[in-house]
Motif scaffolding. Structure first.
Motif, PDB file in Angstrom:
ATOM      1  N   TYR A  14       0.858  -1.196   0.000  1.00  0.00           N
ATOM      2  CA  TYR A  14       0.000   0.000   0.000  1.00  0.00           C
ATOM      3  C   TYR A  14       0.893   1.244   0.000  1.00  0.00           C
ATOM      4  CZ  TYR A  14      -3.251  -3.597   1.650  1.00  0.00           C
ATOM      5  OH  TYR A  14      -3.994  -4.732   1.788  1.00  0.00           O
ATOM      6  N   PRO A  15       1.457   1.594  -1.146  1.00  0.00           N
ATOM      7  CA  PRO A  15       2.531   2.599  -1.178  1.00  0.00           C
ATOM      8  C   PRO A  15       2.085   4.045  -1.012  1.00  0.00           C
ATOM      9  CG  PRO A  15       2.030   1.836  -3.396  1.00  0.00           C
ATOM     10  CD  PRO A  15       1.238   0.970  -2.475  1.00  0.00           C
ATOM     11  N   HIS A  16       0.786   4.324  -1.067  1.00  0.00           N
ATOM     12  CA  HIS A  16       0.330   5.720  -1.080  1.00  0.00           C
ATOM     13  C   HIS A  16       0.220   6.350   0.301  1.00  0.00           C
ATOM     14  CE1 HIS A  16      -0.625   5.581  -5.377  1.00  0.00           C
ATOM     15  NE2 HIS A  16      -1.106   4.375  -5.155  1.00  0.00           N
ATOM     16  N   TYR A  17       0.413   5.592   1.351  1.00  0.00           N
ATOM     17  CA  TYR A  17       0.024   6.068   2.689  1.00  0.00           C
ATOM     18  C   TYR A  17       1.205   6.394   3.598  1.00  0.00           C
ATOM     19  CZ  TYR A  17      -4.396   4.321   0.974  1.00  0.00           C
ATOM     20  OH  TYR A  17      -5.519   4.107   0.213  1.00  0.00           O
ATOM     21  N   ASP A  18       2.432   6.346   3.084  1.00  0.00           N
ATOM     22  CA  ASP A  18       3.618   6.707   3.868  1.00  0.00           C
ATOM     23  C   ASP A  18       3.728   5.862   5.138  1.00  0.00           C
ATOM     24  OD1 ASP A  18       5.950   8.202   4.255  1.00  0.00           O
ATOM     25  OD2 ASP A  18       4.926   9.673   5.509  1.00  0.00           O
ATOM     26  N   LEU A  19       3.340   4.587   5.018  1.00  0.00           N
ATOM     27  CA  LEU A  19       3.268   3.724   6.198  1.00  0.00           C
ATOM     28  C   LEU A  19       4.631   3.436   6.811  1.00  0.00           C
ATOM     29  CD1 LEU A  19       0.612   1.233   4.814  1.00  0.00           C
ATOM     30  CD2 LEU A  19       0.241   2.990   6.551  1.00  0.00           C
ATOM     31  N   ALA A  20       5.655   3.357   5.991  1.00  0.00           N
ATOM     32  CA  ALA A  20       6.981   3.073   6.530  1.00  0.00           C
ATOM     33  C   ALA A  20       7.428   4.168   7.483  1.00  0.00           C
ATOM     34  CB  ALA A  20       7.993   2.924   5.400  1.00  0.00           C
ATOM     35  N   THR A  21       6.913   5.382   7.280  1.00  0.00           N
ATOM     36  CA  THR A  21       7.254   6.508   8.157  1.00  0.00           C
ATOM     37  C   THR A  21       6.298   6.622   9.330  1.00  0.00           C
ATOM     38  OG1 THR A  21       8.207   7.740   6.309  1.00  0.00           O
ATOM     39  CG2 THR A  21       7.594   9.004   8.266  1.00  0.00           C
TER      40      THR A  21
ATOM     41  N   LYS B 201       3.955   4.401  10.414  1.00  0.00           N
ATOM     42  CA  LYS B 201       3.641   3.125  11.072  1.00  0.00           C
ATOM     43  C   LYS B 201       2.128   2.943  11.297  1.00  0.00           C
ATOM     44  CE  LYS B 201       8.019   2.136  11.351  1.00  0.00           C
ATOM     45  NZ  LYS B 201       8.601   3.378  10.783  1.00  0.00           N
ATOM     46  N   GLY B 202       1.340   3.567  10.429  1.00  0.00           N
ATOM     47  CA  GLY B 202      -0.107   3.391  10.506  1.00  0.00           C
ATOM     48  C   GLY B 202      -0.824   4.427  11.333  1.00  0.00           C
ATOM     49  N   TYR B 203      -0.094   5.335  11.952  1.00  0.00           N
ATOM     50  CA  TYR B 203      -0.728   6.365  12.776  1.00  0.00           C
ATOM     51  C   TYR B 203      -1.223   7.517  11.902  1.00  0.00           C
ATOM     52  CZ  TYR B 203       0.688   3.938  16.975  1.00  0.00           C
ATOM     53  OH  TYR B 203       0.819   2.983  17.955  1.00  0.00           O
ATOM     54  N   GLY B 204      -2.103   8.340  12.475  1.00  0.00           N
ATOM     55  CA  GLY B 204      -2.839   9.325  11.690  1.00  0.00           C
ATOM     56  C   GLY B 204      -2.114  10.634  11.501  1.00  0.00           C
ATOM     57  N   THR B 205      -0.967  10.609  10.877  1.00  0.00           N
ATOM     58  CA  THR B 205      -0.273  11.847  10.542  1.00  0.00           C
ATOM     59  C   THR B 205      -1.078  12.616   9.499  1.00  0.00           C
ATOM     60  OG1 THR B 205       0.964  10.775   8.775  1.00  0.00           O
ATOM     61  CG2 THR B 205       1.964  10.764  10.967  1.00  0.00           C
ATOM     62  N   ALA B 206      -0.699  13.880   9.311  1.00  0.00           N
ATOM     63  CA  ALA B 206      -1.397  14.696   8.318  1.00  0.00           C
ATOM     64  C   ALA B 206      -1.296  14.076   6.925  1.00  0.00           C
ATOM     65  CB  ALA B 206      -0.826  16.110   8.326  1.00  0.00           C
TER      66      ALA B 206
ATOM     67  N   LEU C  78      -4.451  12.701   4.680  1.00  0.00           N
ATOM     68  CA  LEU C  78      -4.668  13.235   3.337  1.00  0.00           C
ATOM     69  C   LEU C  78      -4.715  12.105   2.316  1.00  0.00           C
ATOM     70  CD1 LEU C  78      -4.934  15.627   1.411  1.00  0.00           C
ATOM     71  CD2 LEU C  78      -2.430  15.757   1.347  1.00  0.00           C
ATOM     72  N   ALA C  79      -3.863  11.105   2.466  1.00  0.00           N
ATOM     73  CA  ALA C  79      -3.875   9.966   1.552  1.00  0.00           C
ATOM     74  C   ALA C  79      -5.191   9.199   1.644  1.00  0.00           C
ATOM     75  CB  ALA C  79      -2.698   9.040   1.859  1.00  0.00           C
ATOM     76  N   ILE C  80      -5.746   9.077   2.837  1.00  0.00           N
ATOM     77  CA  ILE C  80      -7.043   8.407   2.992  1.00  0.00           C
ATOM     78  C   ILE C  80      -8.118   9.191   2.243  1.00  0.00           C
ATOM     79  CG2 ILE C  80      -8.853   7.839   4.657  1.00  0.00           C
ATOM     80  CD1 ILE C  80      -6.619   7.195   6.665  1.00  0.00           C
ATOM     81  N   GLN C  81      -8.085  10.514   2.377  1.00  0.00           N
ATOM     82  CA  GLN C  81      -9.072  11.342   1.681  1.00  0.00           C
ATOM     83  C   GLN C  81      -8.900  11.269   0.166  1.00  0.00           C
ATOM     84  OE1 GLN C  81      -8.476  15.233   3.370  1.00  0.00           O
ATOM     85  NE2 GLN C  81      -9.469  14.699   5.321  1.00  0.00           N
ATOM     86  N   THR C  82      -7.672  11.089  -0.275  1.00  0.00           N
ATOM     87  CA  THR C  82      -7.373  11.095  -1.706  1.00  0.00           C
ATOM     88  C   THR C  82      -7.610   9.733  -2.354  1.00  0.00           C
ATOM     89  OG1 THR C  82      -5.687  12.791  -1.343  1.00  0.00           O
ATOM     90  CG2 THR C  82      -5.611  11.574  -3.435  1.00  0.00           C
TER      91      THR C  82
ATOM     92  N   HIS D  70     -13.860   8.382  -5.683  1.00  0.00           N
ATOM     93  CA  HIS D  70     -12.495   7.974  -5.990  1.00  0.00           C
ATOM     94  C   HIS D  70     -12.488   6.619  -6.683  1.00  0.00           C
ATOM     95  CE1 HIS D  70     -11.222  11.318  -3.569  1.00  0.00           C
ATOM     96  NE2 HIS D  70     -11.854  10.850  -2.519  1.00  0.00           N
ATOM     97  N   PRO D  71     -11.449   6.336  -7.445  1.00  0.00           N
ATOM     98  CA  PRO D  71     -11.337   5.013  -8.073  1.00  0.00           C
ATOM     99  C   PRO D  71     -11.212   3.928  -7.013  1.00  0.00           C
ATOM    100  CG  PRO D  71      -9.767   6.576  -9.015  1.00  0.00           C
ATOM    101  CD  PRO D  71     -10.342   7.228  -7.788  1.00  0.00           C
ATOM    102  N   PRO D  72     -11.563   2.695  -7.367  1.00  0.00           N
ATOM    103  CA  PRO D  72     -11.364   1.588  -6.414  1.00  0.00           C
ATOM    104  C   PRO D  72      -9.923   1.517  -5.957  1.00  0.00           C
ATOM    105  CG  PRO D  72     -12.637   0.870  -8.318  1.00  0.00           C
ATOM    106  CD  PRO D  72     -12.122   2.267  -8.636  1.00  0.00           C
ATOM    107  N   ILE D  73      -9.716   1.219  -4.692  1.00  0.00           N
ATOM    108  CA  ILE D  73      -8.367   1.232  -4.124  1.00  0.00           C
ATOM    109  C   ILE D  73      -7.450   0.260  -4.842  1.00  0.00           C
ATOM    110  CG2 ILE D  73      -8.958  -0.458  -2.329  1.00  0.00           C
ATOM    111  CD1 ILE D  73      -6.538   2.520  -2.022  1.00  0.00           C
ATOM    112  N   GLN D  74      -7.956  -0.903  -5.255  1.00  0.00           N
ATOM    113  CA  GLN D  74      -7.086  -1.869  -5.924  1.00  0.00           C
ATOM    114  C   GLN D  74      -6.580  -1.331  -7.234  1.00  0.00           C
ATOM    115  OE1 GLN D  74      -6.008  -4.740  -4.417  1.00  0.00           O
ATOM    116  NE2 GLN D  74      -4.531  -4.524  -6.091  1.00  0.00           N
TER     117      GLN D  74
END
Length: 207
Positions: free
Chosen positions: A153-160, A162-167, A171-175, A196-200
């Motif tokens: 899931y590369p769009h969500y900056d998860l490596a940085t 770690k799944g927490y709700g940063t800005a 924004l990625a969730i909204q997008t 929005h288009p389907p996430i897959q």
């Protein structure tokens, strides 16, 4: 008479928007206490990622037994995050061998259905070495899992984040909408994604 076996228990990921909540249970022999104290084992939140990575190997090496339990996103959404966290703790304890005589649990909640005597300790990860060791183990295990999932899931900056709700994450969730690993019972993940288009489709394009 055999010494009483005491397990420290802690969880991580309660406040995240993405991924499971993860718990660890650790039994430390008396012989490990001085060594782990000298190495700097403490609440995982007070340590850097490099320090946690170094200390988790010592916890695993010196601990009598160290186990992970988790509750899935689906269970979080079905049960609520508190009950899912307690479930993850119970699962971690159940995997310990030998089973402890007493569980010291971080926080102010008792674990439902646990047949072993237990003692909640507020801020236990800062005052009890076994709980601190469990907090490090759980944090490192969960962070490594989220980093692996970030490739999917590369769009969500998860490596940085770690799944927490940063800005950036919000924004990625909204997008892009939510993935199957987002917690739909958490308010930031309850937005309407019909525009929005389907996430897959989005993820396929980014792969």
């Amino acid at each position: 008479m055999a010494a009483e076996l005491i397990a420290g228990v802690d969880e991580v990921g309660r406040g995240a928007l993405f991924g499971p909540v993860v718990a660890a249970a650790v039994i430390l022999p008396d012989s490990a206490v001085a060594r782990l104290t000298a190495l700097g084992v403490t609440d995982s939140k007070l340590l850097s990622p490099a320090q946690r990575d170094r200390l988790v190997e010592q916890v695993r090496r010196l601990g009598m037994d160290c186990r992970i339990g988790f509750a899935s996103v689906r269970e979080i959404d079905r049960l609520n995050i508190l009950q899912a966290s307690l479930l993850a703790m119970r699962r971690a304890i159940a995997r310990l061998s030998p089973q402890p005589d007493l569980c010291l649990v971080d926080g102010n909640q008792r674990i439902p259905g646990l047949l072993i005597p237990q003692q909640p300790i507020i801020k236990g990860d800062q005052t009890c070495l076994a709980i601190a060791a469990a907090s490090i183990l759980a944090k490192v295990w969960r962070d490594r899992l989220i980093v692996r999932l970030s490739a999917r899931y590369p769009h969500y900056d998860l490596a940085t984040n770690k799944g927490y709700g940063t800005a950036a994450h919000r924004l990625a969730i909204q997008t892009y909408g939510c993935t199957p690993q987002h917690r739909r019972s958490f308010k930031p993940c309850q937005i309407d994604h019909l525009d929005h288009p389907p996430i897959q489709q989005i993820l396929d394009c980014g792969s």
